[in-house]
Every structure is written in structure tokens, then in C-alpha cells.
Scaffold this motif. Structure first.
Motif, PDB file in Angstrom:
ATOM      1  N   UNK A 206       0.845  -1.198   0.000  1.00 25.65           N
ATOM      2  CA  UNK A 206       0.000   0.000   0.000  1.00 25.65           C
ATOM      3  C   UNK A 206       0.878   1.245   0.000  1.00 25.65           C
ATOM      4  N   UNK A 207       0.333   2.403  -0.348  1.00 25.28           N
ATOM      5  CA  UNK A 207       1.118   3.651  -0.299  1.00 25.28           C
ATOM      6  C   UNK A 207       1.717   3.906   1.086  1.00 25.28           C
ATOM      7  N   UNK A 208       0.979   3.578   2.146  1.00 21.90           N
ATOM      8  CA  UNK A 208       1.510   3.766   3.498  1.00 21.90           C
ATOM      9  C   UNK A 208       2.719   2.884   3.746  1.00 21.90           C
ATOM     10  N   UNK A 209       2.659   1.649   3.257  1.00 21.04           N
ATOM     11  CA  UNK A 209       3.794   0.726   3.436  1.00 21.04           C
ATOM     12  C   UNK A 209       5.007   1.202   2.645  1.00 21.04           C
ATOM     13  N   UNK A 210       4.769   1.775   1.470  1.00 22.45           N
ATOM     14  CA  UNK A 210       5.872   2.330   0.678  1.00 22.45           C
ATOM     15  C   UNK A 210       6.508   3.503   1.417  1.00 22.45           C
ATOM     16  N   UNK A 211       5.682   4.336   2.022  1.00 22.62           N
ATOM     17  CA  UNK A 211       6.202   5.481   2.796  1.00 22.62           C
ATOM     18  C   UNK A 211       7.061   4.996   3.964  1.00 22.62           C
ATOM     19  N   UNK A 212       6.603   3.954   4.655  1.00 23.32           N
ATOM     20  CA  UNK A 212       7.362   3.409   5.780  1.00 23.32           C
ATOM     21  C   UNK A 212       8.677   2.795   5.294  1.00 23.32           C
ATOM     22  N   UNK A 217      15.833   3.895   7.994  1.00 22.62           N
ATOM     23  CA  UNK A 217      17.202   4.408   7.974  1.00 22.62           C
ATOM     24  C   UNK A 217      18.165   3.306   7.530  1.00 22.62           C
ATOM     25  N   UNK A 218      18.855   3.562   6.459  1.00 25.99           N
ATOM     26  CA  UNK A 218      19.866   2.629   5.942  1.00 25.99           C
ATOM     27  C   UNK A 218      21.141   3.408   5.662  1.00 25.99           C
ATOM     28  N   UNK A 219      22.248   2.700   5.651  1.00 26.80           N
ATOM     29  CA  UNK A 219      23.545   3.339   5.427  1.00 26.80           C
ATOM     30  C   UNK A 219      23.651   3.825   3.993  1.00 26.80           C
ATOM     31  N   UNK A 220      23.852   5.114   3.820  1.00 25.04           N
ATOM     32  CA  UNK A 220      23.935   5.702   2.484  1.00 25.04           C
ATOM     33  C   UNK A 220      25.045   5.043   1.665  1.00 25.04           C
ATOM     34  N   UNK A 221      24.687   4.628   0.463  1.00 21.51           N
ATOM     35  CA  UNK A 221      25.660   4.010  -0.439  1.00 21.51           C
ATOM     36  C   UNK A 221      25.748   2.506  -0.306  1.00 21.51           C
ATOM     37  N   UNK A 222      25.123   1.936   0.721  1.00 27.08           N
ATOM     38  CA  UNK A 222      25.160   0.475   0.892  1.00 27.08           C
ATOM     39  C   UNK A 222      24.222  -0.187  -0.116  1.00 27.08           C
ATOM     40  N   UNK A 223      24.362  -1.501  -0.262  1.00 23.56           N
ATOM     41  CA  UNK A 223      23.512  -2.220  -1.193  1.00 23.56           C
ATOM     42  C   UNK A 223      22.041  -2.100  -0.786  1.00 23.56           C
ATOM     43  N   UNK A 230      15.816   2.452  -5.237  1.00 21.80           N
ATOM     44  CA  UNK A 230      15.359   2.052  -6.567  1.00 21.80           C
ATOM     45  C   UNK A 230      13.996   1.367  -6.508  1.00 21.80           C
ATOM     46  N   UNK A 231      13.725   0.641  -5.425  1.00 27.14           N
ATOM     47  CA  UNK A 231      12.420   0.008  -5.283  1.00 27.14           C
ATOM     48  C   UNK A 231      11.321   1.070  -5.198  1.00 27.14           C
ATOM     49  N   UNK A 232      11.547   2.074  -4.375  1.00 27.20           N
ATOM     50  CA  UNK A 232      10.565   3.149  -4.227  1.00 27.20           C
ATOM     51  C   UNK A 232      10.451   3.955  -5.522  1.00 27.20           C
ATOM     52  N   UNK A 233      11.594   4.171  -6.180  1.00 31.19           N
ATOM     53  CA  UNK A 233      11.577   4.902  -7.447  1.00 31.19           C
ATOM     54  C   UNK A 233      10.779   4.135  -8.499  1.00 31.19           C
ATOM     55  N   UNK A 234      10.933   2.818  -8.523  1.00 30.06           N
ATOM     56  CA  UNK A 234      10.178   1.997  -9.468  1.00 30.06           C
ATOM     57  C   UNK A 234       8.687   2.069  -9.174  1.00 30.06           C
ATOM     58  N   UNK A 235       8.347   2.110  -7.895  1.00 33.84           N
ATOM     59  CA  UNK A 235       6.929   2.208  -7.501  1.00 33.84           C
ATOM     60  C   UNK A 235       6.343   3.555  -7.934  1.00 33.84           C
TER      61      UNK A 235
END
Length: 283
Positions: A206-212, A217-223, A230-235
Motif C-alpha cells: 500500500x502507499x503507506x507501506x511504501x512510505x514506511x 534508515x539505511x547506510x547511504x551508499x550500501x547495497x 530504486x524500489x521506491x523509485x520503481x513504484x
């Protein structure tokens, strides 16, 4: 005739081979291969000082000629000659990713032919005859060879349900081509293969799950960070993953950009919403 075709394959009115006669190309190539195999077998018998086994020789010849409808032989021809027509009726080559997918399916079929699976009895090689619909059976009856191939992919290749479904979809596409091009002749072969059941296929984020997900928080530049972005961008853009690389971050200040779809050859309009612009800016 020039092609030494049987009379039933020759159209007397047009003076050309019937559509079914495209088989002669495969037959001619396979006969050449069988002749080489027979020569090698006889020479090996002479070299080893052993008599020629007529039964073994008969099996070699009849088994070889039966490969005129071998799945792997026809599949190679299918990949080499396969073209698609877009919605504008323009014919073009397969995309590299699609051709690679069919190539993987071909390798899996070759491995399936060579594999020895306990409890599974099948003939070698796999031919179009294995996909013939039995008399009186429903047209959606799944051939035994498909069940075995499905089992091979899941148990030997350890494929997940999505990957098995992709392989079966590719196989169905090939069978439709083989039937359309006349390689199956008048045989009623199965061209519609059911995909493997996909666990949890009825659920979409759902849109709410995508927002969450985007807020994690993930380490910038990590896999994991790249997968998240990219997953959110694809969505947000509704683009396939294979088309994300076509996005140009330098156009981020515009209201939108047009992206060419690698698979279909069409185009998609990507609007630069605040989150799309934010993600593109990171790249």
C-alpha cells in the motif's frame, strides 16, 4: 522436388513447400549430424577392435532422426529468428534482457534433458511429441513433461515460484511459435501452460507501506540503501527495473522526462514528483 519433400508437403498450385514443410530445414541439419555420429561410432568400433552392434546403431540413427522436433534444437532456432511486433506494427529484434531470459530457459531445458532425477521416467530428448494433447483430453491438460520440468526447476535448480513461472511462460511462448510456424504440423500440441502458483501473489504494498519503507534508515551508499531507493523509485514511476537506468538525473529540474521502454520499445512519461526528484538528486 528441389527439397526432396514428400508429395503431401508440396503445394502443386504454388510450386512451393507447404507451411508444414519448414520441418525440412531441421531434418536436413539433423541428418548431417546423425551421419557424423554414425561415422564416429563405427570408427570407434574399428579402433577398439569390437564388432558393430546393429541394435545400438539402429538406436543411434532412429533416435537421432527423431530429434528433428527436439525442443532444444527448435528453441535455438526460435531465439535466433525471434522478432516481435510493437503496437505500431513495426518489427524489431528482441531486447537483450528478453533474449537473455530465453537463453537461460534454453540452458535449463538442456540441463533437464541430461539430468537424472530419482523417480522420474522420461524419454531423451524432449520433443514436440511430448506436448501432444491425448485424444479426448481437455486442451488445458498439463503434459507429464511439464510437471517433470516444473519439479526439476524447483528441486534441482532450487528456483522460487516466480522463477519457475517465468520459465514456464517462456516455454509457452516458444510452443506457440513452434505451432504457428508449422513445426508441430497438424499435431494438437499444448501451447498454454499454467504458471506455478505464486505464494502471496494476492498482496501488493500500500502507499503507506511504501512510505514506511522509504523512511527506514539505511547506510547511504550500501547495497540495501540502493535497493530501497530504486524500489521506491520503481513504484513511484511505474517503470520496470530494466528501464530505471534510462532515467536522466540531470533533467530533475524539469516537470517530467520521457523514457523509452527497453522491453516494448514504447515510451513512458515520468513526472518529477517531490519524492522522485529527491531520489534522482541523490544520483
Amino acid at each position: 522436388t528441389d527439397f526432396n519433400l514428400l508429395e503431401e508437403y508440396w503445394n502443386k498450385n504454388s510450386g512451393r513447400p507447404k507451411r508444414d514443410a519448414v520441418n525440412f530445414q531441421v531434418i536436413d541439419e539433423r541428418i548431417t549430424e546423425v551421419v557424423v555420429e554414425v561415422k564416429d561410432y563405427v570408427n570407434s568400433c574399428i579402433r577398439d577392435g569390437r564388432p558393430v552392434d546393429l541394435e545400438e546403431l539402429k538406436t543411434l540413427v532412429t533416435g537421432g532422426i527423431s530429434e528433428r522436433q527436439s525442443i532444444t534444437v527448435l528453441y535455438e532456432r526460435f531465439i535466433a529468428n525471434r522478432k516481435i511486433t510493437d503496437k505500431w506494427n513495426n518489427e524489431r529484434e528482441l531486447a537483450k534482457s528478453t533474449k537473455k531470459s530465453f537463453g537461460t530457459s534454453l540452458n535449463n531445458l538442456k540441463a533437464f534433458e541430461k539430468a537424472s532425477i530419482r523417480g522420474i521416467q522420461r524419454q531423451h530428448p524432449v520433443t514436440l511429441d511430448h506436448f501432444v494433447i491425448p485424444s479426448g483430453a481437455k486442451t488445458d491438460t498439463e503434459p507429464t513433461v511439464v510437471k517433470q520440468f516444473r519439479k526439476f526447476l524447483s528441486e534441482v535448480k532450487c528456483y522460487c515460484d516466480n522463477s519457475v513461472s517465468r520459465e514456464l511462460k517462456n516455454l509457452a511462448t516458444f510452443l506457440k511459435w513452434a505451432k504457428r510456424e508449422g513445426f508441430a504440423g497438424r499435431l494438437p500440441i499444448v501451447v498454454s501452460i499454467k504458471a506455478a502458483p505464486i505464494l502471496g501473489s494476492g498482496h501488493a504494498l500500500t502507499p503507506d507501506e511504501i512510505d514506511k519503507l522509504y523512511a527506514l534508515e539505511t547506510k547511504t551508499g550500501s547495497r540495501r540503501w540502493h535497493v530501497q531507493q530504486l524500489f521506491v523509485l520503481s513504484y513511484d514511476t511505474s517503470l520496470r527495473f530494466s528501464d530505471l537506468h534510462s532515467l536522466d538525473p540531470m533533467l530533475v529540474n524539469l516537470t517530467h522526462q520521457i523514457v523509452e521502454n527497453q522491453k516494448t520499445g514504447g515510451t513512458s512519461v515520468v513526472f518529477h514528483t517531490p519524492r522522485v526528484r529527491e531520489i534522482l538528486t541523490k544520483y
